[in-house]
Design a protein around this motif. Structure first.
Motif, PDB file in Angstrom:
ATOM      1  N   TYR A  44      41.231 -67.433 -29.378  1.00 43.91           N
ATOM      2  CA  TYR A  44      42.331 -66.470 -29.459  1.00 43.91           C
ATOM      3  C   TYR A  44      43.719 -67.136 -29.573  1.00 43.91           C
ATOM      4  CZ  TYR A  44      44.938 -62.590 -26.956  1.00 43.91           C
ATOM      5  OH  TYR A  44      45.810 -61.623 -26.539  1.00 43.91           O
ATOM      6  N   VAL A  57      59.941 -65.851 -30.117  1.00 45.46           N
ATOM      7  CA  VAL A  57      58.798 -64.991 -29.848  1.00 45.46           C
ATOM      8  C   VAL A  57      59.026 -64.289 -28.512  1.00 45.46           C
ATOM      9  CG1 VAL A  57      56.287 -64.906 -29.621  1.00 45.46           C
ATOM     10  CG2 VAL A  57      57.344 -66.683 -31.021  1.00 45.46           C
ATOM     11  N   MET A  95      54.021 -56.760 -34.902  1.00 46.34           N
ATOM     12  CA  MET A  95      52.653 -56.646 -35.376  1.00 46.34           C
ATOM     13  C   MET A  95      51.828 -55.823 -34.390  1.00 46.34           C
ATOM     14  SD  MET A  95      50.477 -60.086 -35.800  1.00 46.34           S
ATOM     15  CE  MET A  95      50.250 -60.245 -34.049  1.00 46.34           C
ATOM     16  N   MET A 149      46.657 -66.524 -32.397  1.00 48.12           N
ATOM     17  CA  MET A 149      48.022 -66.121 -32.021  1.00 48.12           C
ATOM     18  C   MET A 149      49.033 -67.134 -32.570  1.00 48.12           C
ATOM     19  SD  MET A 149      49.483 -64.851 -28.391  1.00 48.12           S
ATOM     20  CE  MET A 149      51.208 -65.104 -27.921  1.00 48.12           C
ATOM     21  N   GLY A 200      54.046 -59.077 -30.917  1.00 45.19           N
ATOM     22  CA  GLY A 200      52.978 -58.121 -31.154  1.00 45.19           C
ATOM     23  C   GLY A 200      52.399 -57.610 -29.862  1.00 45.19           C
ATOM     24  N   GLN A 241      52.219 -64.393 -21.456  1.00 45.09           N
ATOM     25  CA  GLN A 241      51.934 -64.950 -22.779  1.00 45.09           C
ATOM     26  C   GLN A 241      52.666 -66.266 -23.048  1.00 45.09           C
ATOM     27  OE1 GLN A 241      49.692 -63.809 -25.027  1.00 45.09           O
ATOM     28  NE2 GLN A 241      49.095 -62.339 -23.457  1.00 45.09           N
ATOM     29  N   GLN A 285      48.690 -55.748 -28.523  1.00 43.02           N
ATOM     30  CA  GLN A 285      47.335 -55.359 -28.898  1.00 43.02           C
ATOM     31  C   GLN A 285      47.136 -53.860 -28.702  1.00 43.02           C
ATOM     32  OE1 GLN A 285      43.949 -57.466 -27.438  1.00 43.02           O
ATOM     33  NE2 GLN A 285      45.252 -59.047 -26.551  1.00 43.02           N
ATOM     34  N   LEU A 332      59.143 -62.768 -34.120  1.00 42.09           N
ATOM     35  CA  LEU A 332      57.843 -62.121 -34.289  1.00 42.09           C
ATOM     36  C   LEU A 332      57.263 -61.822 -32.918  1.00 42.09           C
ATOM     37  CD1 LEU A 332      54.956 -62.221 -36.541  1.00 42.09           C
ATOM     38  CD2 LEU A 332      54.458 -62.903 -34.189  1.00 42.09           C
ATOM     39  N   HIS A 345      43.121 -59.351 -32.430  1.00 42.00           N
ATOM     40  CA  HIS A 345      42.949 -59.871 -31.067  1.00 42.00           C
ATOM     41  C   HIS A 345      42.142 -58.901 -30.200  1.00 42.00           C
ATOM     42  CE1 HIS A 345      46.204 -62.700 -32.080  1.00 42.00           C
ATOM     43  NE2 HIS A 345      45.636 -63.443 -31.163  1.00 42.00           N
ATOM     44  N   ASP A 347      49.594 -66.207 -36.073  1.00 40.23           N
ATOM     45  CA  ASP A 347      50.472 -65.030 -36.150  1.00 40.23           C
ATOM     46  C   ASP A 347      51.936 -65.457 -36.189  1.00 40.23           C
ATOM     47  OD1 ASP A 347      48.165 -63.539 -35.691  1.00 40.23           O
ATOM     48  OD2 ASP A 347      48.592 -63.198 -33.557  1.00 40.23           O
TER      49      ASP A 347
HETATM   50  N1  TRP Z   1      48.417 -62.032 -27.167  1.00 40.28           N
HETATM   51  C1  TRP Z   1      49.433 -61.018 -27.058  1.00 40.28           C
HETATM   52  C2  TRP Z   1      49.113 -60.109 -25.873  1.00 40.28           C
HETATM   53  O1  TRP Z   1      47.960 -59.943 -25.546  1.00 40.28           O
HETATM   54  C3  TRP Z   1      49.560 -60.205 -28.301  1.00 40.28           C
HETATM   55  C4  TRP Z   1      49.896 -61.074 -29.461  1.00 40.28           C
HETATM   56  C5  TRP Z   1      49.050 -61.429 -30.476  1.00 40.28           C
HETATM   57  C6  TRP Z   1      51.148 -61.682 -29.729  1.00 40.28           C
HETATM   58  N2  TRP Z   1      49.701 -62.223 -31.357  1.00 40.28           N
HETATM   59  C7  TRP Z   1      50.978 -62.408 -30.932  1.00 40.28           C
HETATM   60  C8  TRP Z   1      52.372 -61.706 -29.057  1.00 40.28           C
HETATM   61  C9  TRP Z   1      52.022 -63.162 -31.476  1.00 40.28           C
HETATM   62  C10 TRP Z   1      53.412 -62.455 -29.610  1.00 40.28           C
HETATM   63  C11 TRP Z   1      53.239 -63.170 -30.801  1.00 40.28           C
HETATM   64  O2  TRP Z   1      50.011 -59.531 -25.316  1.00 40.28           O
END
Ligand code: TRP
Length: 335
Positions: free
Chosen positions: A132, A148, A44, A136, A13, A154, A15, A11, A49, A139
Motif C-alpha cells: 500500500y 501532501v 483523489m 500511495m 486523498g 499518514q 479512501q 495532492l 487503496h 499517487d
Molecule cells: N492512505 C491515505 C489514508 O488512508 C489515503 C491516501 C491514498 C492518500 N493516497 C494518498 C493521502 C496520497 C495523501 C496522498 O488516509
C-alpha cells in the motif's frame, strides 16, 4: 494548464472505505477548500487503496460517488481543484508497480498502519495491504506534488514516499519532486465522542463515537448528548486531563469560530447537558448546508460524471508525463 505550473502543487486523498466523518471534514476537507487560490490542488478518491480490505462492491461504488458530491458540497470547486477517482487514472497502478520494485520488504514491514490493519484483518493479510505505501507514493509522485496534506496517522507514509523518491532519484537523476507533509495551521484533530483518546474514525467499533458528515440532525444530537465527558462539571480546555470536554470545545470552536476563552466564559457555571446540546446544535448547523447540497448533487448524476471525467482527464495528463519519464529511465522499450 501550463499557467498553473508556478503555483505549488498539492495532492491528497481520502479512501471511500466508509462514510465521511465530521473528522474528515474538520480535519481535512474544510482546509482543502481554503487552499485553492494559493495552490494547484489535486484531490483523489483513493478507491484502489480501499480494496486492500474486502468491500461490498455496490457500497464502494455508492460511497465513491457520494464522496465526490460531498467534496464539491464542502466547497471544493471543481473549476479550481482537480477532483478525480484513483482507479480512473491507470498511471497509479502502473507507477505503483514500478515503485514496488524500489521499495524494500524491511521498510514496508515497519509501517505501523500495516501492523494495525493486519492485526484487525488477520484472515486477509494480502500483498496489497503490505505494498500500500508504494501505491500511495505513486499517487503523490505522479503529480510532482510539493505538499501532501495529511493527518498524523499518514505521516509515516509520506516519509516512506520521500525515501522511495530519493532512492529512485539517486539511481536515475531528478525524476521526482521530493514532497513535504503539510500540516495545515488551522484544523482540528477530532477525537471519538465515546473514547476521546482515539481519533474519530469511520472504523470506530462504537457507533456513537463517530459523527458522519451526512448524518441526520436527530442522530447527530443524540451522539453529542451521549458524548463522554468527566465528573468535574466544568467546561475548561485541558486535553491531558479532560480529553472529552476538550474535544467538544475543539469542535465547537471550529463550528462557531469562538475561542476557547469565549467558550469557557459562555458555559461557566452551566452543566455539561447545556454544553453538549450547544455543541450538537452547532455541528448540525455546520453540516446542514453540506448535506443538503450533497443530496442535490447526487440527484444530478450527469453533472457529477462530468466533474470526475474532467478530473480524470486533467490528472491523467499530468500523471502520464511523469510515468513516461519513469518508463524511459528504467529501460522500458517505447511503444
Ligand atoms: N492512505 C491515505 C489514508 O488512508 C489515503 C491516501 C491514498 C492518500 N493516497 C494518498 C493521502 C496520497 C495523501 C496522498 O488516509
Amino acid at each position: 494548464m501550463e499557467n498553473t505550473e508556478q503555483k505549488k502543487r498539492i495532492l491528497s486523498g481520502i479512501q471511500p472505505s466508509g462514510d465521511l466523518t465530521l473528522g474528515s471534514y474538520l480535519g481535512a476537507i474544510k482546509n482543502w477548500a481554503s487552499l485553492a487560490d494559493e495552490y494547484d490542488c489535486y484531490y483523489m478518491l483513493a478507491d484502489m487503496h480501499t480494496i486492500t480490505v474486502r468491500q461490498v462492491p455496490a457500497d464502494l461504488r455508492r460511497r465513491t460517488l457520494t464522496q465526490v458530491a460531498a467534496y464539491i458540497a464542502s466547497g471544493l470547486d471543481p473549476e479550481k481543484n482537480t477532483l478525480f477517482v484513483q482507479s480512473h487514472v491507470p498511471a497509479h497502478a502502473q507507477l505503483g508497480w514500478v515503485l514496488d520494485c524500489y521499495t524494500m520488504f524491511g521498510e514496508l514491514s515497519r509501517m505501523t498502519q500495516f501492523k494495525d490493519k493486519s492485526a484487525k484483518n488477520a484472515d486477509n493479510i494480502n500483498a496489497g495491504l503490505f505494498t500500500y505505501p508504494a501505491l500511495m507514493a505513486a499517487d503523490i509522485l505522479l503529480y510532482q506534488a510539493d505538499l501532501v496534506p495529511v493527518g498524523g496517522d499518514q505521516k509515516q507514509h509520506v516519509e516512506i514516499c520521500r525515501d522511495i523518491a530519493t532512492r529512485f532519484n539517486g539511481v536515475y537523476g531528478d525524476v521526482f519532486k521530493i514532497p513535504e507533509p503539510y500540516i495545515p495551521k488551522v484544523g482540528a484533530r477530532v477525537m471519538s465522542l465515546s473514547s476521546p483518546e482515539n481519533k474519530m474514525s469511520k472504523s470506530d467499533k462504537d457507533p456513537n463515537g463517530c459523527v458522519y458528515m451526512l448524518e441526520k440532525p436527530e442522530d447527530i444530537m443524540r451522539k453529542f448528548k451521549k458524548a463522554m465527558t468527566d465528573s468535574e462539571a466544568c467546561v475548561r480546555f485541558d486535553p491531558e486531563n479532560k480529553p472529552g470536554v476538550s474535544n467538544l470545545m475543539q469542535i465547537y470552536s471550529v463550528a462557531t469560530g469562538s475561542s476557547f476563552e469565549a467558550i469557557e466564559a459562555e458555559f461557566a457555571g452551566r452543566g455539561y447537558g447545556d454544553f453538549k446540546k450547544a455543541v450538537g446544535e452547532s455541528v448540525v448547523e455546520l453540516l446542514r448546508p453540506i448535506r443538503e447540497e450533497t443530496e442535490r448533487l447526487l440527484a444530478d448524476k450527469a453533472y457529477l460524471e462530468s466533474v470526475y471525467r474532467a478530473g480524470a482527464e486533467k490528472a491523467s495528463y499530468v500523471a502520464n508525463r511523469t510515468l513516461s519519464k519513469v518508463y524511459k529511465k528504467v529501460g522500458f522499450l517505447a511503444r
